[in-house]
Design a protein around this motif. Structure first.
Motif, PDB file in Angstrom:
ATOM      1  N   GLU A 230      -0.084  44.102  12.418  1.00 28.22           N
ATOM      2  CA  GLU A 230      -0.960  43.710  13.524  1.00 28.22           C
ATOM      3  C   GLU A 230      -0.517  42.344  14.045  1.00 28.22           C
ATOM      4  O   GLU A 230      -0.778  41.320  13.425  1.00 28.22           O
ATOM      5  CB  GLU A 230      -2.407  43.664  13.034  1.00 28.22           C
ATOM      6  CG  GLU A 230      -3.387  43.381  14.155  1.00 28.22           C
ATOM      7  CD  GLU A 230      -4.846  43.468  13.699  1.00 28.22           C
ATOM      8  OE1 GLU A 230      -5.172  44.368  12.899  1.00 28.22           O
ATOM      9  OE2 GLU A 230      -5.636  42.633  14.138  1.00 28.22           O
ATOM     10  N   GLU A 266      -4.103  44.638  18.891  1.00 30.44           N
ATOM     11  CA  GLU A 266      -5.475  44.211  19.184  1.00 30.44           C
ATOM     12  C   GLU A 266      -5.536  43.580  20.570  1.00 30.44           C
ATOM     13  O   GLU A 266      -4.718  42.711  20.902  1.00 30.44           O
ATOM     14  CB  GLU A 266      -5.936  43.217  18.114  1.00 30.44           C
ATOM     15  CG  GLU A 266      -7.353  42.714  18.343  1.00 30.44           C
ATOM     16  CD  GLU A 266      -7.928  42.007  17.128  1.00 30.44           C
ATOM     17  OE1 GLU A 266      -7.809  42.546  15.998  1.00 30.44           O
ATOM     18  OE2 GLU A 266      -8.482  40.918  17.288  1.00 30.44           O
ATOM     19  N   HIS A 269      -5.699  39.787  20.590  1.00 29.52           N
ATOM     20  CA  HIS A 269      -4.457  39.132  20.179  1.00 29.52           C
ATOM     21  C   HIS A 269      -3.434  39.154  21.319  1.00 29.52           C
ATOM     22  O   HIS A 269      -2.665  38.210  21.486  1.00 29.52           O
ATOM     23  CB  HIS A 269      -3.868  39.820  18.956  1.00 29.52           C
ATOM     24  CG  HIS A 269      -4.753  39.770  17.743  1.00 29.52           C
ATOM     25  ND1 HIS A 269      -4.395  40.314  16.540  1.00 29.52           N
ATOM     26  CD2 HIS A 269      -5.984  39.242  17.552  1.00 29.52           C
ATOM     27  CE1 HIS A 269      -5.362  40.128  15.652  1.00 29.52           C
ATOM     28  NE2 HIS A 269      -6.339  39.472  16.254  1.00 29.52           N
ATOM     29  N   ASP A 294      -6.854  47.872  17.825  1.00 28.97           N
ATOM     30  CA  ASP A 294      -8.118  47.187  17.566  1.00 28.97           C
ATOM     31  C   ASP A 294      -8.708  46.878  18.932  1.00 28.97           C
ATOM     32  O   ASP A 294      -8.161  46.067  19.690  1.00 28.97           O
ATOM     33  CB  ASP A 294      -7.899  45.884  16.776  1.00 28.97           C
ATOM     34  CG  ASP A 294      -7.819  46.140  15.276  1.00 28.97           C
ATOM     35  OD1 ASP A 294      -7.795  47.317  14.872  1.00 28.97           O
ATOM     36  OD2 ASP A 294      -7.773  45.151  14.511  1.00 28.97           O
ATOM     37  N   ASP A 337     -12.655  46.071  15.847  1.00 34.29           N
ATOM     38  CA  ASP A 337     -12.536  44.874  15.013  1.00 34.29           C
ATOM     39  C   ASP A 337     -13.369  43.782  15.695  1.00 34.29           C
ATOM     40  O   ASP A 337     -12.870  42.727  16.063  1.00 34.29           O
ATOM     41  CB  ASP A 337     -11.051  44.483  14.920  1.00 34.29           C
ATOM     42  CG  ASP A 337     -10.819  43.356  13.941  1.00 34.29           C
ATOM     43  OD1 ASP A 337     -11.797  42.866  13.370  1.00 34.29           O
ATOM     44  OD2 ASP A 337      -9.651  42.952  13.779  1.00 34.29           O
TER      45      ASP A 337
HETATM   46 NI    NI Z   1      -7.678  43.106  14.135  1.00 36.91          NI
END
Ligand code: NI
Ligand code: XLS
Ligand code: NI
Length: 434
Positions: A230, A266, A269, A294, A337
């Motif tokens: 990730e 994600e 991110h 995510d 998440d």
């Molecule tokens: Ni995550």
């Protein structure tokens, strides 16, 4: 049965339900979209850590949530699991995810933590079987405890490397035992604060070796799920080695793992890395390493990893457009998440957050499927690159040298004319679907 969610009924698809009733207004698990049931497309997962372990803190204040299961004992860990599975039953989402540290109390020794973990894995395993909820992925928390403050695999202390390897072994075993479909590695502390005390080359080599060990062990135990990295550019460390999809791909190539490891991407991110979510998804797909997502967004103003539930249909639609174009999920899915805002104290807030997120994703998926079926974006893209379809252009791409092309141009054979990129027209097009 606990009384935590007392008074809340299982959430069903009821598009005409009164406004104050918890209901899915767009997510209809059985409805077929682009040839598949929505549930099978979206593969929703609840994240144990944010929903059941996070106390509501921020950098200026601690716990705001008061949950009857907070505390580090096995009885409380079991209570937490009871409540978690009650929420899964209310939501009816097919998957969930954990870190080891979310589900078991930390022991005084490695052996005690392991005992706690194995006991709770068995407890959870029975609940999974009884209820039919599946594990999308397991992962090790190698970033919260102070022993990991200088990294896990990338720690200057080899004993932390060994501790981390041992922890991942046990987490992989547990994921395998529960029939988990993926195993995730997020390198929260795999980076550095200051170059003044850091041997960057050595740390990257340690991370590469660590990942090779993970892949070897996966094959040894016959775990058929995907190993996922990730990416995240910073937070908690200033400079993370797994900055974004492209950076991780270079890392995988260097250590010979590009055929073994895929990405868990994600949304938040991607934003932190200065990208859009769809950029990261398209990049992973182009590199053949797309795995899972995510689905939690960041605040665009604060610049923190605020882990909010999704609530922007156009963004989510463009993300699922890339997922569909990549062929959809195989082992991956849509993990929330995401955490509540710290003032959202009530059990009902937790349910509402997931219900809203699932509805947003359903709308995004339907919009994406409709755009793909209509084919407008793909047709525009094909037209834009059509010049490359001819034999001459293909010949240039495959065999020509700089001298060859200089000869063509100098002979006056071509005269390139700029053409509109039509961005606004395409944005208007997308807007018709979202
Ligand atoms: Ni995550
Ligand atoms: C933190 C990460 C983390 C991973 C799992 O920013 O998103 O929650 O998903 O370790
Ligand atoms: Ni995150």
């Amino acid at each position: 049965m606990t009384d935590f969610f007392a008074g809340i009924s299982p959430v069903t698809y009821a598009p005409d339900a009164p406004a104050d009733q918890l209901a899915y207004r767009h997510y209809n698990a059985d409805e077929v979209v682009a040839g598949k049931r929505m549930e099978d497309h979206l593969r929703f997962a609840v994240a144990w850590w944010h929903s059941f372990a996070w106390p509501g803190g921020d950098p200026f204040g601690g716990q705001t949530f008061e949950r009857p299961w907070f505390g580090e004992t096995m009885d409380l860990a079991r209570l937490k699991a009871d409540v978690a599975f009650e929420m899964f039953a209310l939501l009816g989402q097919p998957y969930y995810c954990w870190h080891d540290a979310d589900i078991r109390p930390e022991g005084d020794s490695f052996a005690e933590s392991k005992r706690n973990f194995e006991e709770i894995i068995d407890y959870i395993g029975q609940k999974m079987e009884a209820q039919g909820t599946k594990l999308l992925w397991g992962t090790a928390n190698l970033f919260s405890h102070r022993r990991f403050m200088s990294g896990a695999a990338t720690n200057p202390d080899p004993e932390v490397f060994a501790w981390s390897a041992a922890t991942v072994k046990n987490c992989l075993d547990a994921t395998h035992k529960l029939g988990g479909e993926n195993y995730v590695l997020w390198g929260g502390r795999e980076g550095y604060e200051t170059l003044l005390n850091t041997d960057l080359k050595r740390e990257r080599a340690q991370a590469g070796r660590f990942l090779q060990m993970v892949v070897d062990y996966k094959h040894k135990i016959g775990f058929k799920g995907a190993i996922l990295i990730e990416p995240k550019p910073q937070e908690p460390t200033k400079h993370q080695y797994d900055y974004d999809v492209a950076t991780v791909y270079g890392f995988l190539k260097e250590f010979g793992l590009e055929g073994e490891v895929q990405m868990n991407i994600e949304q938040g991110h991607a934003i932190l890395a200065g990208h859009s979510f769809e950029h990261e998804l398209a990049m992973a797909s182009a590199l053949g390493i797309f795995g899972s997502i995510d689905m939690n967004r960041n605040d665009y103003q604060s610049g923190w990893d605020t882990d909010q539930f999704p609530n922007n249909v156009p963004e989510v639609a463009l993300a699922y457009y890339e997922v569909l174009k990549a062929g959809g999920f195989t082992t991956g899915g849509t993990n929330f998440d995401a955490k509540l805002r710290r003032q959202s104290l009530d059990p009902k807030d937790l349910i509402a957050a997931h219900v809203g997120a699932m509805d947003i994703c359903a709308r995004g998926l339907k919009a994406a499927a409709a755009m793909l079926e209509d084919g407008g974006l793909e047709a525009a893209r094909a037209a834009r690159y059509a010049g490359w379809d001819g034999d001459t252009a293909q010949g240039w791409l495959q065999n020509a040298t700089l001298e060859d092309l200089e000869a063509v141009v100098a002979a006056g054979g071509i005269n390139p004319q700029p053409r509109s990129g039509q961005q606004e027209i395409l944005e208007n097009y997308v807007n018709r679907f979202v």
